[in-house]
Scaffold this active site. Sequence first.
Site, PDB file in Angstrom:
ATOM      1  N   TRP A 102       0.658  -1.318  -0.122  1.00  0.00           N
ATOM      2  CA  TRP A 102       0.058   0.234  -0.181  1.00  0.00           C
ATOM      3  C   TRP A 102       1.298   1.308  -0.148  1.00  0.00           C
ATOM      4  O   TRP A 102       0.302   2.062  -0.516  1.00  0.00           O
ATOM      5  CB  TRP A 102      -1.250   0.462   1.563  1.00  0.00           C
ATOM      6  CG  TRP A 102      -2.349  -1.232   0.872  1.00  0.00           C
ATOM      7  CD1 TRP A 102      -2.450  -2.146   1.873  1.00  0.00           C
ATOM      8  CD2 TRP A 102      -3.133  -1.570  -0.244  1.00  0.00           C
ATOM      9  NE1 TRP A 102      -3.645  -2.727   1.182  1.00  0.00           N
ATOM     10  CE2 TRP A 102      -3.690  -1.963   0.304  1.00  0.00           C
ATOM     11  CE3 TRP A 102      -3.296  -0.260  -1.451  1.00  0.00           C
ATOM     12  CZ2 TRP A 102      -4.484  -2.271  -0.594  1.00  0.00           C
ATOM     13  CZ3 TRP A 102      -4.399  -1.161  -1.843  1.00  0.00           C
ATOM     14  CH2 TRP A 102      -4.787  -2.290  -1.756  1.00  0.00           C
ATOM     15  N   ASP A 171      -1.813   6.816   6.313  1.00  0.00           N
ATOM     16  CA  ASP A 171      -2.196   5.842   6.291  1.00  0.00           C
ATOM     17  C   ASP A 171      -2.969   5.339   7.279  1.00  0.00           C
ATOM     18  O   ASP A 171      -2.342   4.039   7.241  1.00  0.00           O
ATOM     19  CB  ASP A 171      -2.324   4.614   4.895  1.00  0.00           C
ATOM     20  CG  ASP A 171      -3.087   3.944   4.524  1.00  0.00           C
ATOM     21  OD1 ASP A 171      -4.168   4.270   4.671  1.00  0.00           O
ATOM     22  OD2 ASP A 171      -2.802   3.342   3.123  1.00  0.00           O
ATOM     23  N   LYS A 195     -12.836  -1.601   7.747  1.00  0.00           N
ATOM     24  CA  LYS A 195     -12.075  -2.760   8.007  1.00  0.00           C
ATOM     25  C   LYS A 195     -12.454  -2.407   9.654  1.00  0.00           C
ATOM     26  O   LYS A 195     -13.181  -3.305  10.224  1.00  0.00           O
ATOM     27  CB  LYS A 195     -10.260  -2.378   7.515  1.00  0.00           C
ATOM     28  CG  LYS A 195      -9.759  -2.607   6.734  1.00  0.00           C
ATOM     29  CD  LYS A 195      -8.551  -2.336   6.379  1.00  0.00           C
ATOM     30  CE  LYS A 195      -8.399  -1.845   4.961  1.00  0.00           C
ATOM     31  NZ  LYS A 195      -8.133  -3.443   3.855  1.00  0.00           N
TER      32      LYS A 195
HETATM   33  C1  LIG Z   1      -3.242   0.103   4.477  1.00  0.00           C
HETATM   34  C2  LIG Z   1      -4.099   0.355   3.488  1.00  0.00           C
HETATM   35  N1  LIG Z   1      -4.390   1.340   2.691  1.00  0.00           N
HETATM   36  C3  LIG Z   1      -4.643   1.345   1.211  1.00  0.00           C
HETATM   37  C4  LIG Z   1      -6.303   0.605   1.004  1.00  0.00           C
HETATM   38  C5  LIG Z   1      -6.157   0.549  -0.121  1.00  0.00           C
HETATM   39  O1  LIG Z   1      -8.072   0.671  -0.124  1.00  0.00           O
HETATM   40  P1  LIG Z   1      -9.314   0.961  -0.660  1.00  0.00           P
HETATM   41  O2  LIG Z   1      -9.673  -0.071  -1.148  1.00  0.00           O
HETATM   42  O3  LIG Z   1     -10.189   1.774   0.337  1.00  0.00           O
HETATM   43  O4  LIG Z   1      -8.531   2.630  -1.975  1.00  0.00           O
HETATM   44  C6  LIG Z   1      -5.873  -0.586   1.738  1.00  0.00           C
HETATM   45  C7  LIG Z   1      -7.051  -1.964   1.537  1.00  0.00           C
HETATM   46  O5  LIG Z   1      -6.727  -3.034   2.209  1.00  0.00           O
HETATM   47  C8  LIG Z   1      -5.211  -1.215   2.597  1.00  0.00           C
HETATM   48  O6  LIG Z   1      -5.165  -1.774   3.800  1.00  0.00           O
END
Ligand SMILES: Cc1ncc(COP(=O)(O)O)c(C=O)c1O
Length: 360
Positions: A102, A171, A195
């Site tokens: 991520w 994030d 989550k």
């Molecule tokens: C730490 C983290 N950042 C970003 C994301 C991406 O999120 P989204 O699907 O809401 O764009 C996730 C998805 O699992 C994640 O766990």
Amino acid sequence: MKQVFNFNAGPAALPKEVLQKAQAELLNYQDSGLSVMELSHRSKQYESIQNHATERLRTLMNIPDDYDILYMQGGASLQFSAVPMNFLKEGKTANYCLTGSWSEKALKEAKKVGSTHIASSSKEANYSHIPESLELSDNPAYLHITSNNTIFGTQWRTTPDLPAKVPLIADMSSDILSRSIPVDDYSLIYAGAQKNLGPSGVTVVIVKKELLERCPDNLPTMLNYQTYAKNSSLYNTPPTFSIYMLSLVLDWVADQGGVEQIEAINTEKANLLYHVIDSSDNFYKGPARNDSRSNMNVTFTLPSEMLTKKFLQQASESGFVGLSGHRLIGGCRASIYNAVPLAHCEKLAQFMKDFHTNFM
Ligand SMILES: Cc1ncc(COP(=O)(O)O)c(C=O)c1O
């Protein structure tokens, strides 16, 4: 109804009490004769739902008054672009700590906007830990971290030490509200809701008002944080039902005794599973280094591909859902967000022990 134990990584388990309340109110919200889904986002009833969510979140996380709470869409993935578009100016460099897929994705989007720098990385060690030290570039626009790495199962234990003027952006999609954090160490926090906060569809952004002064006027309206801050996140139609669900989840967290209480249970849940892994004579192995282990996503492997398949198959037959590791790294992963009950972790711990014993 079939009894299952939900360890999905996201969208993930929601508190049963929240689902029951939503079910009871689904057709007739507070005697309005309408479902929340049918309320105008300009109505007093909806306004009070959104205000309630904001006040609850502010209290639960101790968010100071000089921070705005925004509701956006597009998931954390849109934030990967919005952050550099709003805060990465000509002559400045965006700094990223690479701790998993991520953060790589966040960096990829920042590169499209301007100059970037990798302040620290554990990529060479397969993202098995949080790097101990970091090195900032000259003229840093901000430092971006991923507080919990959902795929690799690692989590920052402390906030990185930064010079006072460098904004810290995080994030927190997979660990927001799971533990007490000092919000004022951060200039901006973002998290997709699916989550720990509710269903998918809404992304919560907590931002220091001072930082908003830097948002450029020429950005697309819906990518500019100012649009949300100036219009109470009601410039356009927000994801009203997701925000309603968020407000119910926040009430549930308050009913559990707040974030400190939730944190204590989360630690107990994680310790249970890590104890099974650590006392299995290397039958189960945790790829995350002990000092970086996540209390939200417990990753582990078995001695062979064949055993992993067998484990997942038997787990599924016993009612465990969502235990496959992320498709990028394989193995197994138990996501034990706030709404996963301790009793379900106890069941999983027992299942893991029994599977091991039967194998021997
Ligand atoms: C730490 C983290 N950042 C970003 C994301 C991406 O999120 P989204 O699907 O809401 O764009 C996730 C998805 O699992 C994640 O766990």
